[in-house]
Design a protein around this motif. Structure first.
Motif, PDB file in Angstrom:
ATOM      1  N   PHE A  58      69.948 -44.760  24.117  1.00  0.00           N
ATOM      2  CA  PHE A  58      71.016 -44.427  23.171  1.00  0.00           C
ATOM      3  C   PHE A  58      70.743 -42.997  22.759  1.00  0.00           C
ATOM      4  O   PHE A  58      69.672 -42.693  22.227  1.00  0.00           O
ATOM      5  N   VAL A  59      71.691 -42.092  23.014  1.00  0.00           N
ATOM      6  CA  VAL A  59      71.488 -40.677  22.727  1.00  0.00           C
ATOM      7  C   VAL A  59      72.659 -40.188  21.888  1.00  0.00           C
ATOM      8  O   VAL A  59      73.774 -40.026  22.394  1.00  0.00           O
ATOM      9  N   ALA A  60      72.411 -39.962  20.611  1.00  0.00           N
ATOM     10  CA  ALA A  60      73.493 -39.529  19.714  1.00  0.00           C
ATOM     11  C   ALA A  60      72.922 -39.306  18.326  1.00  0.00           C
ATOM     12  O   ALA A  60      71.790 -39.725  18.018  1.00  0.00           O
ATOM     13  N   ARG A  61      73.699 -38.659  17.492  1.00  0.00           N
ATOM     14  CA  ARG A  61      73.376 -38.618  16.074  1.00  0.00           C
ATOM     15  C   ARG A  61      73.373 -40.057  15.549  1.00  0.00           C
ATOM     16  O   ARG A  61      74.235 -40.848  15.920  1.00  0.00           O
ATOM     17  N   ILE A  62      72.415 -40.373  14.715  1.00  0.00           N
ATOM     18  CA  ILE A  62      72.302 -41.732  14.205  1.00  0.00           C
ATOM     19  C   ILE A  62      73.172 -41.851  12.965  1.00  0.00           C
ATOM     20  O   ILE A  62      72.783 -41.511  11.843  1.00  0.00           O
ATOM     21  N   VAL A  63      74.382 -42.337  13.194  1.00  0.00           N
ATOM     22  CA  VAL A  63      75.403 -42.459  12.168  1.00  0.00           C
ATOM     23  C   VAL A  63      76.388 -43.508  12.668  1.00  0.00           C
ATOM     24  O   VAL A  63      76.515 -43.734  13.889  1.00  0.00           O
ATOM     25  N   SER A  64      77.085 -44.173  11.783  1.00  0.00           N
ATOM     26  CA  SER A  64      77.897 -45.328  12.170  1.00  0.00           C
ATOM     27  C   SER A  64      78.945 -44.998  13.221  1.00  0.00           C
ATOM     28  O   SER A  64      79.212 -45.802  14.113  1.00  0.00           O
TER      29      SER A  64
END
Length: 363
Positions: free
Chosen positions: A189-195
């Motif tokens: 999982f590669v992304a900013r950690i936000v909903s």
């Protein structure tokens, strides 16, 4: 030497997605000015001869006072520098930067990078802001068909535009790598950690899959944009369900280790996460939304699942897990081929250079 000014909300937006264009402009003797909050990746561009101006941006904030300060700071810089053209990236920088260019009668190219489905007062306000910021754009770069149709309707099909394959992917940097054995299957999982990046669905999916398929690993890479997730992820990591890989300047070694990426984002312009994993021959499982579906051929290079639907995501993940090894590997090879034919970053750079030549003359 003519000046060209680029505005972005983060240094990695320039470094990860615009480096080839920026270096092309430097090579062609533009004085390149980069405007964004300072980050360590700006040092690379400074060393390559670019100028840097530090302007802080609250990317998701809705405080009108902070936004007025941002507009004022953009105004001061653009008025002082008097660039030949301005290139803007992402919504807030593009709206406010475009508005300032409009006031100062300076040509600008807008790259909004996706339409977020805002609700309530913000959803009603966004079309007004888009009109304020984009109305006089010399060109709008659309990253997906849904974004293009939204803005065409909003502006009565009167704005000039070009369609590009997102930021594209540098195929010489993201090289095809041998597919790993699948004794243990690794999902990134590669992304900013936000909903809005789908972290809630990913964590639920990982929990349920890990219980059924213990030979799996779920690794999260990215910064905590929402600190509330830190404890939850640490708790799940303590149970062996997920792993937190931190923030990586260079993701290539970690893409190489993985078998697939899961990208459950709620909205995108054109997701580089899918493009980069695909370029290295990795399978992509993504939400069936604009900006993700364009990079995945369902059943051929990866799988699509319903947005915000954990059961649909789990079905796609299980389908992948149960594929024979050679089928997984073949999917990855087809993903690479798709990037070669449709998403080469050179296509994006060439489109920008064509438009800059059209607007300001020879480059």
């Amino acid at each position: 030497m003519e000046k060209i000014l680029l505005i972005s909300p983060k240094d990695n937006n320039f470094f990860n997605f615009r480096s080839e264009l920026i270096m092309k402009l430097v090579k062609d003797k533009f004085e390149v000015i980069l405007v964004c909050p300072y980050g360590c990746k700006m040092d690379y561009f400074i060393n390559q001869g670019c100028r840097f101006i530090d302007i802080q941006v609250d990317r998701r904030g809705t405080n009108p006072i902070n936004d007025m300060k941002l507009i004022y700071n953009y105004f001061k810089v653009i008025k002082m520098e008097q660039p030949k053209i301005v290139l803007t990236y992402t919504a807030k920088s593009s709206i406010y930067g475009g508005f300032v260019c409009r006031l100062l009668n300076i040509p600008y190219i807008t790259n909004n990078a996706g339409i977020m489905n805002n609700e309530g007062w913000l959803g009603k306000l966004m079309p007004i802001l888009y009109k304020i910021g984009f109305q006089k754009a010399s060109c709008i770069m659309y990253q997906n068909n849904e974004e293009r149709e939204y803005f065409n309707r909003l502006f009565d099909y009167k704005l000039y535009y070009r369609s590009i394959p997102g930021s594209g992917v540098n195929l010489d940097v993201f090289k095809l790598k041998p597919y790993p054995n699948d004794d243990v299957i690794i999902f990134n999982f590669v992304a900013r950690i936000v909903s809005i990046k789908g972290i809630n669905e990913f964590l639920e999916c990982a929990t349920r899959i890990k219980n059924k398929y213990p030979n799996t690993r779920f690794i999260i890479y990215g910064e905590y944009d929402d600190k509330r997730y830190e404890k939850k992820i640490n708790d799940l990591a303590g149970k062996g369900i997920v792993e937190y890989g931190g923030i990586k300047i260079d993701m290539k070694p970690y893409i190489e280790l993985a078998h697939a990426v899961i990208h459950p984002s709620y909205y995108e312009g054109m997701t580089n996460v899918v493009l980069e994993h695909s370029a290295m021959g990795r399978v992509c499982l993504g939400a069936d939304i604009a900006g993700v579906r364009e990079g995945i051929e369902d059943g051929l290079t990866g799988y699509l699942f319903e947005q915000k639907n954990v059961d649909s995501m789990i079905k796609a993940v299980e389908k992948f897990i149960n594929l024979p090894y050679e089928s997984k590997r073949e999917m990855g090879l087809k993903a690479r081929k798709k990037m070669e034919t449709e998403f080469n970053r050179e296509l994006v750079v060439n489109t920008y250079i064509e438009e800059i030549k059209r607007i300001v003359g020879s480059v």
